[in-house]
Motif scaffolding. Structure first.
Motif, PDB file in Angstrom:
ATOM      1  N   PHE A 204      -1.087  64.321  47.938  1.00 26.42           N
ATOM      2  CA  PHE A 204      -1.377  64.435  46.505  1.00 26.42           C
ATOM      3  C   PHE A 204      -0.225  63.941  45.628  1.00 26.42           C
ATOM      4  O   PHE A 204      -0.445  63.203  44.654  1.00 26.42           O
ATOM      5  CB  PHE A 204      -1.704  65.897  46.173  1.00 26.42           C
ATOM      6  CG  PHE A 204      -2.249  66.102  44.792  1.00 26.42           C
ATOM      7  CD1 PHE A 204      -3.529  65.688  44.463  1.00 26.42           C
ATOM      8  CD2 PHE A 204      -1.477  66.709  43.811  1.00 26.42           C
ATOM      9  CE1 PHE A 204      -4.037  65.875  43.180  1.00 26.42           C
ATOM     10  CE2 PHE A 204      -1.972  66.902  42.533  1.00 26.42           C
ATOM     11  CZ  PHE A 204      -3.257  66.477  42.224  1.00 26.42           C
ATOM     12  N   ILE A 205       1.005  64.296  45.962  1.00 37.42           N
ATOM     13  CA  ILE A 205       2.144  63.936  45.129  1.00 37.42           C
ATOM     14  C   ILE A 205       2.481  62.459  45.283  1.00 37.42           C
ATOM     15  O   ILE A 205       2.667  61.747  44.287  1.00 37.42           O
ATOM     16  CB  ILE A 205       3.368  64.804  45.449  1.00 37.42           C
ATOM     17  CG1 ILE A 205       3.041  66.294  45.217  1.00 37.42           C
ATOM     18  CG2 ILE A 205       4.566  64.379  44.606  1.00 37.42           C
ATOM     19  CD1 ILE A 205       2.637  66.622  43.803  1.00 37.42           C
ATOM     20  N   ASP A 210      -0.327  64.482  40.676  1.00 38.32           N
ATOM     21  CA  ASP A 210       0.278  65.314  39.635  1.00 38.32           C
ATOM     22  C   ASP A 210       0.374  64.555  38.310  1.00 38.32           C
ATOM     23  O   ASP A 210       0.160  65.125  37.235  1.00 38.32           O
ATOM     24  CB  ASP A 210       1.653  65.803  40.078  1.00 38.32           C
ATOM     25  CG  ASP A 210       2.591  64.665  40.479  1.00 38.32           C
ATOM     26  OD1 ASP A 210       2.110  63.591  40.896  1.00 38.32           O
ATOM     27  OD2 ASP A 210       3.823  64.845  40.381  1.00 38.32           O
ATOM     28  N   THR A 211       0.663  63.250  38.388  1.00 36.41           N
ATOM     29  CA  THR A 211       0.697  62.432  37.169  1.00 36.41           C
ATOM     30  C   THR A 211      -0.686  62.377  36.528  1.00 36.41           C
ATOM     31  O   THR A 211      -0.825  62.437  35.297  1.00 36.41           O
ATOM     32  CB  THR A 211       1.184  61.007  37.496  1.00 36.41           C
ATOM     33  OG1 THR A 211       2.434  61.077  38.187  1.00 36.41           O
ATOM     34  CG2 THR A 211       1.354  60.180  36.235  1.00 36.41           C
ATOM     35  N   LEU A 213      -3.119  64.646  36.736  1.00 38.83           N
ATOM     36  CA  LEU A 213      -3.435  65.929  36.092  1.00 38.83           C
ATOM     37  C   LEU A 213      -2.753  66.035  34.732  1.00 38.83           C
ATOM     38  O   LEU A 213      -3.356  66.488  33.753  1.00 38.83           O
ATOM     39  CB  LEU A 213      -3.003  67.085  36.994  1.00 38.83           C
ATOM     40  CG  LEU A 213      -3.879  67.369  38.210  1.00 38.83           C
ATOM     41  CD1 LEU A 213      -3.269  68.484  39.048  1.00 38.83           C
ATOM     42  CD2 LEU A 213      -5.304  67.725  37.792  1.00 38.83           C
ATOM     43  N   ALA A 214      -1.482  65.618  34.672  1.00 41.01           N
ATOM     44  CA  ALA A 214      -0.764  65.664  33.395  1.00 41.01           C
ATOM     45  C   ALA A 214      -1.402  64.720  32.376  1.00 41.01           C
ATOM     46  O   ALA A 214      -1.538  65.061  31.196  1.00 41.01           O
ATOM     47  CB  ALA A 214       0.709  65.296  33.607  1.00 41.01           C
ATOM     48  N   THR A 233      -8.507  65.298  48.175  1.00 37.87           N
ATOM     49  CA  THR A 233      -7.142  65.424  48.663  1.00 37.87           C
ATOM     50  C   THR A 233      -7.058  66.465  49.764  1.00 37.87           C
ATOM     51  O   THR A 233      -7.973  67.284  49.943  1.00 37.87           O
ATOM     52  CB  THR A 233      -6.192  65.795  47.504  1.00 37.87           C
ATOM     53  OG1 THR A 233      -4.851  65.882  47.997  1.00 37.87           O
ATOM     54  CG2 THR A 233      -6.596  67.118  46.872  1.00 37.87           C
ATOM     55  N   LEU A 238      -4.537  73.378  45.086  1.00 42.39           N
ATOM     56  CA  LEU A 238      -5.083  73.039  43.769  1.00 42.39           C
ATOM     57  C   LEU A 238      -6.298  73.902  43.464  1.00 42.39           C
ATOM     58  O   LEU A 238      -7.178  74.081  44.310  1.00 42.39           O
ATOM     59  CB  LEU A 238      -5.474  71.563  43.716  1.00 42.39           C
ATOM     60  CG  LEU A 238      -4.339  70.560  43.927  1.00 42.39           C
ATOM     61  CD1 LEU A 238      -4.912  69.161  44.033  1.00 42.39           C
ATOM     62  CD2 LEU A 238      -3.331  70.643  42.790  1.00 42.39           C
ATOM     63  N   GLU A 316       2.802  59.396  32.561  1.00 40.24           N
ATOM     64  CA  GLU A 316       1.546  60.096  32.271  1.00 40.24           C
ATOM     65  C   GLU A 316       0.941  59.673  30.934  1.00 40.24           C
ATOM     66  O   GLU A 316      -0.285  59.640  30.777  1.00 40.24           O
ATOM     67  CB  GLU A 316       1.772  61.613  32.309  1.00 40.24           C
ATOM     68  CG  GLU A 316       2.880  62.092  31.409  1.00 40.24           C
ATOM     69  CD  GLU A 316       3.451  63.430  31.839  1.00 40.24           C
ATOM     70  OE1 GLU A 316       3.599  64.293  30.954  1.00 40.24           O
ATOM     71  OE2 GLU A 316       3.743  63.599  33.034  1.00 40.24           O
TER      72      GLU A 316
END
Length: 391
Positions: A204-205, A210-211, A213-214, A233, A238, A316
Motif C-alpha cells: 500500500f505505501i 497513502d498519498t 487517501l490524502a 490491497t 485500512l 497529494e
C-alpha cells in the motif's frame, strides 16, 4: 515435421514477474516448435534444501542464480532464456556454450536507485563489485538482451556498456481477451451513480496508497460526493470510510479483480517505486484513464493528456487536482481511456509480445537441434513493431 527445439527457461517469480512468467508459459503452450524445460524460481520458498543454507537463504541473487545453474547445468539445450538477470549471474559459462537471451525489467543499478522503497539496500562494497562483474560477464556472454522498456535499455548502454544493437525492447504483455471480458461486464452509467476510482497495490505505501487517501480528502466536498474510492490491497489495517471500500484478498487475474476494473471509471496508481507495473497496463487494456507518477518506465506507457495524467511522487495536492479534473470532465475521461486502450492493443498485447520473445529465441538456435540430425524449419522473426525493436 521439424524437430522440436529444446529451450531452457529460468524464470524469476516475484511481484509482477509471476504474471510475466505465466504469460510466457501460455505462449509456450501454443507454440508447436518449442520443447521447454522450465526452472521456476519463486522469491519466497525457493525449492531445494540448498536454498535454506546460511548465506544463501537471505540472498535472493544467490538463490536465484544458483537455482538456475543447478536446474539447467548438464543438460543439452538449443537455446537458453533467463528472466530476470538475477537468474543469470552464474550462467556466463553456459551462455558461452549455448546461445541465450537475458530478459530484465530494470538493471541492477536502476533497482538500487529504487530499492529503498522495496526494503532493498546494496550490500557491502566487495559484494557489489562481485555482483557487478557477474552481471557484466552474463550480459557479455548472452547473445541478446530483452528489456521491458527503453528506460532499461538506456541504462544497459550507459551504465554497462552494452552495444545498443544487442538490446531489444519487448514490453510485458496483457491478456487482452481477459480484459475484453472485463470491459464487456461494464454496465451503462446512470446519471446519479458515483464514479468509481480504482487503486490496485498490494504494498500500500510503496504504491502510493497513502498519498491517494490524502488526495481524496483534499477534493472539494461536492466532487468527493460524486466519487467512490476502491482500494485493492494486502493492507488489512485500512478501515472502510464514507465513499471508500477496501478490498483484501483479491488475487491477480481473478474474476473479482476484472469485475472491479470493469466497474471502474478512473485508475489511480501514485507509486513511489515501480518499473513498468502490470496493473497500469491492465487498466489501459480495460479502457481506463490512468493517473500515476513519472517513475522509471511508466511515462513510456502513460503519456500526459494522451493516455492519462502524470503527477510528482508524494504530491497529494497535484494528485487531487488531476483526480478532480477527470472526475468533473467526462469528455476528457473518456478520451484518455479510449487512447489508453488503443495503446494497450498496439504495444502491450500478450498475444503479440510473447511470440516475439519466442521468435528471437528460435532465431538463436543452431540449424540442427541439440543431439539430433534432422533440420529445423522455423518462421522468421517478425518485424519489430513500435517499442519492440532496438530503438
Amino acid at each position: 515435421m521439424p524437430a522440436l527445439l529444446r529451450i531452457g527457461f529460468a524464470l524469476e517469480h516475484s511481484l509482477g514477474h509471476t504474471t510475466h512468467a505465466r504469460n510466457l508459459q501460455a505462449a509456450l503452450a501454443r507454440d508447436r516448435f518449442v520443447q521447454p524445460e522450465l526452472i521456476e524460481l519463486p522469491y519466497h520458498n525457493t525449492p531445494g534444501a540448498w536454498a535454506k543454507l546460511p548465506g544463501v537463504r537471505s540472498n535472493w541473487s544467490l538463490r536465484a542464480s544458483l537455482g538456475a545453474l543447478l536446474g539447467l547445468r548438464g543438460k543439452s539445450f538449443d537455446a537458453l532464456f533467463f528472466h530476470t538477470q538475477v537468474t543469470a549471474l552464474l550462467a556466463s559459462g553456459m551462455l558461452k556454450k549455448t546461445p541465450g537471451l537475458i530478459s530484465l525489467d530494470a538493471t541492477p543499478l536502476q533497482y538500487d536507485r529504487l530499492g529503498a522503497h522495496y526494503g532493498h539496500t546494496p550490500g557491502n562494497s566487495r559484494l557489489e563489485v562481485l555482483k557487478a562483474r557477474l552481471n557484466q560477464r552474463a550480459f557479455a556472454a548472452a547473445r541478446g538482451l530483452l528489456t521491458w522498456s527503453q528506460w532499461t535499455k538506456d541504462s544497459l548502454i550507459s551504465d554497462y556498456g552494452v552495444p545498443g544493437d544487442k538490446i531489444f525492447v519487448i514490453p510485458p504483455g496483457v491478456d487482452i481477451a481477459a480484459w475484453d471480458s472485463a470491459r464487456a461486464l461494464r454496465k451503462p452509467r446512470t446519471t446519479d451513480a458515483p464514479l468509481n476510482v480504482l487503486f490496485v497495490g498490494g504494498d500500500f505505501i510503496r504504491k502510493g496508497g497513502d498519498t491517494l487517501l490524502a488526495a481524496f480528502d483534499l477534493l472539494p466536498e461536492p466532487v468527493r460526493r460524486t466519487a467512490h474510492l476502491h482500494l485493492v490491497t494486502q493492507a488489512t489495517e485500512l478501515a472502510p470510510a464514507a465513499n471508500i471500500t477496501v478490498h483484501n484478498g483479491v488475487t491477480p487475474n481473478s474474476e473479482r479483480l476484472r469485475t472491479l476494473f470493469a466497474e471502474a471509471d478512473i485508475f489511480v496508481f501514485p507509486t513511489r517505486a515501480d518499473c513498468l507495473p502490470q496493473a497500469v497496463l491492465e487498466a489501459m487494456a480495460a479502457s481506463l484513464p490512468v493517473i500515476t507518477t513519472a517513475v522509471a518506465a511508466i511515462p513510456e506507457a502513460v503519456i500526459e493528456n494522451e493516455t492519462g495524467k502524470l503527477v510528482p511522487v508524494g504530491d497529494e495536492k497535484a494528485l487531487a487536482l488531476a483526480l478532480e479534473n477527470l472526475l468533473t470532465d467526462e469528455t476528457l475521461r473518456l478520451r484518455l481511456g479510449s487512447t489508453a486502450r488503443q495503446e494497450a492493443l498496439a504495444r502491450y498485447d500478450a498475444a503479440k509480445n510473447y511470440p516475439q520473445i519466442l521468435a528471437r529465441l528460435k532465431g538463436l538456435a543452431p540449424l540442427t537441434p541439440a543431439g539430433r540430425g534432422d533440420k529445423k524449419v522455423f518462421p522468421l522473426i517478425p518485424p519489430a513493431g513500435r517499442g519492440m525493436g532496438g530503438r
